[in-house]
Design an enzyme around this catalytic site. Structure first.
Site, short mmCIF file in Angstrom:
data_model
loop_
_atom_site.label_atom_id
_atom_site.label_comp_id
_atom_site.label_asym_id
_atom_site.label_seq_id
_atom_site.Cartn_x
_atom_site.Cartn_y
_atom_site.Cartn_z
N GLU A 176 34.32 38.27 42.01
CA GLU A 176 33.53 39.05 40.75
C GLU A 176 33.68 38.33 39.34
O GLU A 176 34.68 38.25 38.66
CB GLU A 176 34.57 40.23 40.51
CG GLU A 176 33.89 41.23 39.45
CD GLU A 176 34.81 42.51 39.04
OE1 GLU A 176 34.48 43.18 38.27
OE2 GLU A 176 35.90 42.77 39.74
N LYS A 213 30.79 40.93 43.54
CA LYS A 213 30.81 42.13 42.65
C LYS A 213 30.33 41.39 41.23
O LYS A 213 30.90 40.88 40.55
CB LYS A 213 31.92 42.71 42.45
CG LYS A 213 32.19 44.00 41.64
CD LYS A 213 33.33 44.80 41.62
CE LYS A 213 33.32 46.01 40.68
NZ LYS A 213 34.52 46.98 40.88
#
Length: 296
Positions: A176, A213
């Protein structure tokens, strides 16, 4: 690796619920839920209250595997129980929802326009704990705030270095590299992120599976082709400070991108709501996010 969980995350319709607020973000999450800081006097009491909130969400009849593929947990939540089972086991055994674990230890100070992850000094111990709790995958977050190519390269490199360690331990890591939605040069930053991610994927062993993400990109479908890499299991999006409605609107435009919302998922939920009110609000939230995730 649990092959049934792998196939579900890779191929099923739905989204991933982020229930992983940690020490720093827990007070704000509780306050949005209607629990003021005066309601607790120490971390143990605070984490008990947030576990109660997450338990209420997870046990809701709205929180089901026909719309939710997985849920990201914080360490304290993973090691807490719901109806006598560890949360991760309850999610899979009772709900059919795949458990993930947030593993990063927070962010370093801003440098070169980015915040790298702090060194994970307890990673081996945490992964052993995660294995005991039947966790499928992990999530680690770093943040990009400014257009600084050197800083962005360092962010992506650090994420992949940890991802290889996590994959070798038998988990699927979620990488992420969040881009601040208010960054002045957000679209250009995201182009560099994509370039560096592709460079890392080109060098990644074929048996090293990862997920991503991302902040919902300014350029529609920027990340849609990442699923062409055999190592990429799924690409999900964070809400990043957008309202739920705005997050859903932006998400729905992007192919091969599903939600992994936290604050946007719990928006409008309150500790003082009746079970009927709470479940209706959560159901509406889940349905909106689900529809945005499959609207391609």
């Amino acid at each position: 690796m649990n092959t049934k969980q792998f196939e579900r995350i890779k191929n099923a319709k739905g989204f991933i619920a982020a229930l992983d607020q940690s020490g720093g973000s827990t007070p704000k999450a509780l306050q949005l839920y209607g629990v003021e800081p005066s309601s607790y006097t120490n971390d143990d009491e605070m984490f008990k209250l947030v576990h109660d909130m997450r338990t209420r969400i997870i046990k809701s009849p709205a929180f089901t595997d026909d719309r939710i593929l997985g849920a990201i947990l914080f360490k304290v939540t993973m090691n807490s129980k719901i109806d006598g089972q560890y949360t991760s086991d309850f999610l899979w055994d009772k709900k059919g929802i795949v458990p993930f674990l947030k593993i990063d230890e927070g962010l370093d100070e801003l440098n070169k326009g980015v915040q790298l992850m702090k060194p994970m000094k307890s990673l081996d111990t945490l992964l052993e704990n995660a294995k005991e709790r039947n966790i499928f995958g992990t999530k680690m977050r770093s943040v990009i705030k400014e257009l600084n190519e050197e800083g962005i390269v360092e962010i992506i490199k650090q994420q992949f270095e940890y991802a290889k360690i996590i994959s070798a331990a038998g988990f699927v890591p979620i990488i992420e590299p969040e881009v601040d939605i208010n960054a002045k040069d957000k679209e250009e930053i995201e182009e560099i992120v994509k370039r560096e991610v592709v460079a890392q994927l080109d060098a990644l062993p074929k048996d090293c599976y990862v997920m991503f993400k991302f902040t919902i990109p300014s350029k529609v479908n920027l990340y849609s082709d990442l699923l062409e890499y055999p190592q990429v299991v799924r690409v999900v999006a964070l809400s990043g400070g957008y309202t739920r409605d705005k997050s859903n609107e932006l998400l729905a435009k992007n192919e091969n991108l599903i939600a992994s919302f936290s604050r946007a998922l719990s928006e409008g939920l309150n500790v003082n709501q009746s079970e009927e009110e709470f479940n209706k609000m959560l159901d509406n939230s889940i349905e909106g996010i689900y529809q945005a995730s499959i609207a391609k």
